[in-house]
Design a protein around this motif. Structure first.
Motif, PDB file in Angstrom:
ATOM      1  N   GLY A 113       0.810  -1.213   0.000  1.00  0.00           N
ATOM      2  CA  GLY A 113       0.000   0.000   0.000  1.00  0.00           C
ATOM      3  C   GLY A 113       0.839   1.257   0.000  1.00  0.00           C
ATOM      4  N   GLU A 114       1.897   1.272   0.828  1.00  0.00           N
ATOM      5  CA  GLU A 114       2.774   2.441   0.873  1.00  0.00           C
ATOM      6  C   GLU A 114       3.515   2.612  -0.451  1.00  0.00           C
ATOM      7  OE1 GLU A 114       6.063   4.353   3.862  1.00  0.00           O
ATOM      8  OE2 GLU A 114       6.446   2.315   3.136  1.00  0.00           O
ATOM      9  N   LYS A 115       3.977   1.507  -1.017  1.00  0.00           N
ATOM     10  CA  LYS A 115       4.723   1.570  -2.277  1.00  0.00           C
ATOM     11  C   LYS A 115       3.864   2.157  -3.397  1.00  0.00           C
ATOM     12  CE  LYS A 115       7.792  -2.270  -1.091  1.00  0.00           C
ATOM     13  NZ  LYS A 115       8.114  -3.699  -1.320  1.00  0.00           N
ATOM     14  N   ILE A 116       2.606   1.748  -3.446  1.00  0.00           N
ATOM     15  CA  ILE A 116       1.704   2.280  -4.481  1.00  0.00           C
ATOM     16  C   ILE A 116       1.415   3.751  -4.220  1.00  0.00           C
ATOM     17  CG2 ILE A 116      -0.621   2.149  -5.459  1.00  0.00           C
ATOM     18  CD1 ILE A 116      -0.546  -0.884  -4.836  1.00  0.00           C
ATOM     19  N   TYR A 117       1.127   4.084  -2.966  1.00  0.00           N
ATOM     20  CA  TYR A 117       0.781   5.466  -2.648  1.00  0.00           C
ATOM     21  C   TYR A 117       1.936   6.412  -2.952  1.00  0.00           C
ATOM     22  CZ  TYR A 117      -1.180   9.550  -0.444  1.00  0.00           C
ATOM     23  OH  TYR A 117      -1.680  10.826  -0.245  1.00  0.00           O
ATOM     24  N   ARG A 118       3.144   5.998  -2.594  1.00  0.00           N
ATOM     25  CA  ARG A 118       4.298   6.895  -2.730  1.00  0.00           C
ATOM     26  C   ARG A 118       5.047   6.747  -4.049  1.00  0.00           C
ATOM     27  NH1 ARG A 118       4.446   9.654   1.592  1.00  0.00           N
ATOM     28  NH2 ARG A 118       3.724   8.854   3.596  1.00  0.00           N
ATOM     29  N   GLY A 119       4.954   5.583  -4.665  1.00  0.00           N
ATOM     30  CA  GLY A 119       5.736   5.386  -5.888  1.00  0.00           C
ATOM     31  C   GLY A 119       4.958   4.925  -7.096  1.00  0.00           C
ATOM     32  N   GLY A 120       3.680   4.620  -6.929  1.00  0.00           N
ATOM     33  CA  GLY A 120       2.876   4.145  -8.043  1.00  0.00           C
ATOM     34  C   GLY A 120       3.190   2.700  -8.402  1.00  0.00           C
ATOM     35  N   ILE A 121       2.766   2.287  -9.583  1.00  0.00           N
ATOM     36  CA  ILE A 121       3.025   0.925 -10.071  1.00  0.00           C
ATOM     37  C   ILE A 121       3.637   1.068 -11.464  1.00  0.00           C
ATOM     38  CG2 ILE A 121       2.044  -1.365 -10.512  1.00  0.00           C
ATOM     39  CD1 ILE A 121      -0.446  -0.431  -8.889  1.00  0.00           C
ATOM     40  N   ALA A 122       4.931   0.957 -11.525  1.00  0.00           N
ATOM     41  CA  ALA A 122       5.657   1.206 -12.776  1.00  0.00           C
ATOM     42  C   ALA A 122       5.218   0.278 -13.903  1.00  0.00           C
ATOM     43  CB  ALA A 122       7.155   1.062 -12.541  1.00  0.00           C
ATOM     44  N   ALA A 123       4.976  -0.991 -13.579  1.00  0.00           N
ATOM     45  CA  ALA A 123       4.656  -1.983 -14.605  1.00  0.00           C
ATOM     46  C   ALA A 123       3.382  -1.652 -15.376  1.00  0.00           C
ATOM     47  CB  ALA A 123       4.522  -3.365 -13.965  1.00  0.00           C
ATOM     48  N   THR A 124       2.434  -1.011 -14.710  1.00  0.00           N
ATOM     49  CA  THR A 124       1.169  -0.677 -15.382  1.00  0.00           C
ATOM     50  C   THR A 124       0.969   0.832 -15.522  1.00  0.00           C
ATOM     51  OG1 THR A 124       0.071  -0.919 -13.226  1.00  0.00           O
ATOM     52  CG2 THR A 124      -0.055  -2.787 -14.741  1.00  0.00           C
ATOM     53  N   GLN A 125       2.029   1.568 -15.280  1.00  0.00           N
ATOM     54  CA  GLN A 125       2.012   3.029 -15.430  1.00  0.00           C
ATOM     55  C   GLN A 125       0.946   3.718 -14.555  1.00  0.00           C
ATOM     56  OE1 GLN A 125       1.645   3.372 -19.777  1.00  0.00           O
ATOM     57  NE2 GLN A 125       3.859   3.763 -19.885  1.00  0.00           N
ATOM     58  N   VAL A 126       0.816   3.211 -13.336  1.00  0.00           N
ATOM     59  CA  VAL A 126      -0.058   3.857 -12.355  1.00  0.00           C
ATOM     60  C   VAL A 126       0.779   4.875 -11.593  1.00  0.00           C
ATOM     61  CG1 VAL A 126      -1.386   3.527 -10.218  1.00  0.00           C
ATOM     62  CG2 VAL A 126      -1.618   1.895 -12.101  1.00  0.00           C
ATOM     63  N   PRO A 127       0.415   6.144 -11.616  1.00  0.00           N
ATOM     64  CA  PRO A 127       1.212   7.157 -10.921  1.00  0.00           C
ATOM     65  C   PRO A 127       1.060   7.073  -9.407  1.00  0.00           C
ATOM     66  CG  PRO A 127      -0.788   8.140 -11.780  1.00  0.00           C
ATOM     67  CD  PRO A 127      -0.760   6.728 -12.297  1.00  0.00           C
ATOM     68  N   ALA A 128       1.994   7.644  -8.702  1.00  0.00           N
ATOM     69  CA  ALA A 128       1.920   7.680  -7.240  1.00  0.00           C
ATOM     70  C   ALA A 128       0.727   8.526  -6.796  1.00  0.00           C
ATOM     71  CB  ALA A 128       3.208   8.281  -6.680  1.00  0.00           C
ATOM     72  N   CYS A 129      -0.015   8.015  -5.839  1.00  0.00           N
ATOM     73  CA  CYS A 129      -1.158   8.769  -5.299  1.00  0.00           C
ATOM     74  C   CYS A 129      -0.687  10.092  -4.692  1.00  0.00           C
ATOM     75  CB  CYS A 129      -1.874   7.958  -4.223  1.00  0.00           C
ATOM     76  SG  CYS A 129      -2.323   6.282  -4.715  1.00  0.00           S
ATOM     77  N   ALA A 130       0.511  10.045  -4.093  1.00  0.00           N
ATOM     78  CA  ALA A 130       1.053  11.230  -3.429  1.00  0.00           C
ATOM     79  C   ALA A 130       1.275  12.391  -4.392  1.00  0.00           C
ATOM     80  CB  ALA A 130       2.363  10.882  -2.725  1.00  0.00           C
ATOM     81  N   ALA A 131       1.422  12.097  -5.674  1.00  0.00           N
ATOM     82  CA  ALA A 131       1.668  13.156  -6.660  1.00  0.00           C
ATOM     83  C   ALA A 131       0.514  14.150  -6.703  1.00  0.00           C
ATOM     84  CB  ALA A 131       1.886  12.543  -8.034  1.00  0.00           C
ATOM     85  N   CYS A 132      -0.697  13.670  -6.476  1.00  0.00           N
ATOM     86  CA  CYS A 132      -1.868  14.561  -6.492  1.00  0.00           C
ATOM     87  C   CYS A 132      -2.443  14.816  -5.103  1.00  0.00           C
ATOM     88  CB  CYS A 132      -2.978  13.966  -7.372  1.00  0.00           C
ATOM     89  SG  CYS A 132      -2.584  13.924  -9.132  1.00  0.00           S
ATOM     90  N   HIS A 133      -2.377  13.815  -4.242  1.00  0.00           N
ATOM     91  CA  HIS A 133      -3.037  13.915  -2.934  1.00  0.00           C
ATOM     92  C   HIS A 133      -2.083  14.261  -1.799  1.00  0.00           C
ATOM     93  CE1 HIS A 133      -6.842  12.491  -4.579  1.00  0.00           C
ATOM     94  NE2 HIS A 133      -6.146  11.596  -5.259  1.00  0.00           N
TER      95      HIS A 133
END
Length: 208
Positions: free
Chosen positions: A125-145
């Motif tokens: 959860g932290e990795k997705i929130y802070r770094g996104g998911i590179a493999a599927t080009q999901v941006p980090a949640c922190a970038a906007c929130h």
């Protein structure tokens, strides 16, 4: 004689001023009774809590949310651009002034923070929130929130402390298109698996 005149003048002024004060007090009293607090008490509190801290985990916490975001969501419910049978009916009865008053009220309340169940430091959860998911080009949640989930007023909502069940539910409705009032989130959620959504929703619940 002078003393008697002064006493009479005082009595006259006092008597004359009484109705003026009563008339000025009446609108203020009416505003207090009919303002956003009354709508909250009669309409919102059952699902969202009187202070905006819902105890029903599938209903969002509204306390501390940006007022601009709340007004936008109420407007979308009213217009039908955000689908929800219950909220569309509720918002349909609200005026613009009502919506702005409710948004101001809930934004001024303090959110009661929570804890993540399992997605703490170093988690998926932290990795997705802070770094996104590179493999599927999901941006980090922190970038906007934001790093702490505080969001950006007028642009992106506060997420920190939000119920994981509600966040997961919204991510799923973005993915299916059931919720279509945020195209960016529809695109992002469309690239996420259930496990990824659950992890980041849990992490967000514990953000502070």
């Amino acid at each position: 004689m002078l003393k008697s005149f002064k006493a009479g003048l005082f009595l006259l002024l006092a008597t004359g001023l009484q109705p003026v004060f009563a008339e000025e007090a009446a609108p203020a009293a009416a505003a207090a009774v009919n303002g956003p607090e009354k709508i909250v008490q009669n309409v919102c509190a059952a699902c969202h809590g009187a202070d905006g801290n819902s105890v029903i985990t599938t209903n969002p916490k509204l306390a501390g949310q940006h007022p601009e975001y709340l007004v936008k969501q109420l407007t979308n419910f009213k217009e039908g651009t955000r689908a929800n049978a219950v909220m569309s009916g509720m918002a349909g009865a609200l005026s613009q002034e009502d919506m702005e008053g409710l948004a101001k009220y809930f934004s001024s309340q303090s959110i009661k923070l929570n804890k993540a169940k399992s997605n703490g430091k170093g988690s998926l959860g932290e990795k997705i929130y802070r770094g996104g998911i590179a493999a599927t080009q999901v941006p980090a949640c922190a970038a906007c929130h934001g790093a702490t989930g505080a969001g950006l007023p007028k642009q992106f909502p506060r997420l920190a402390g939000q119920h994981a069940d509600y966040t997961l539910q919204q991510l799923r409705t973005f993915r299916t298109g059931e919720r279509a009032n945020a195209p960016m989130m529809m695109t992002i959620a469309g690239k996420m698996s259930d496990a990824e959504m659950q992890a980041v929703a849990d992490y967000i619940q514990g953000l502070r």
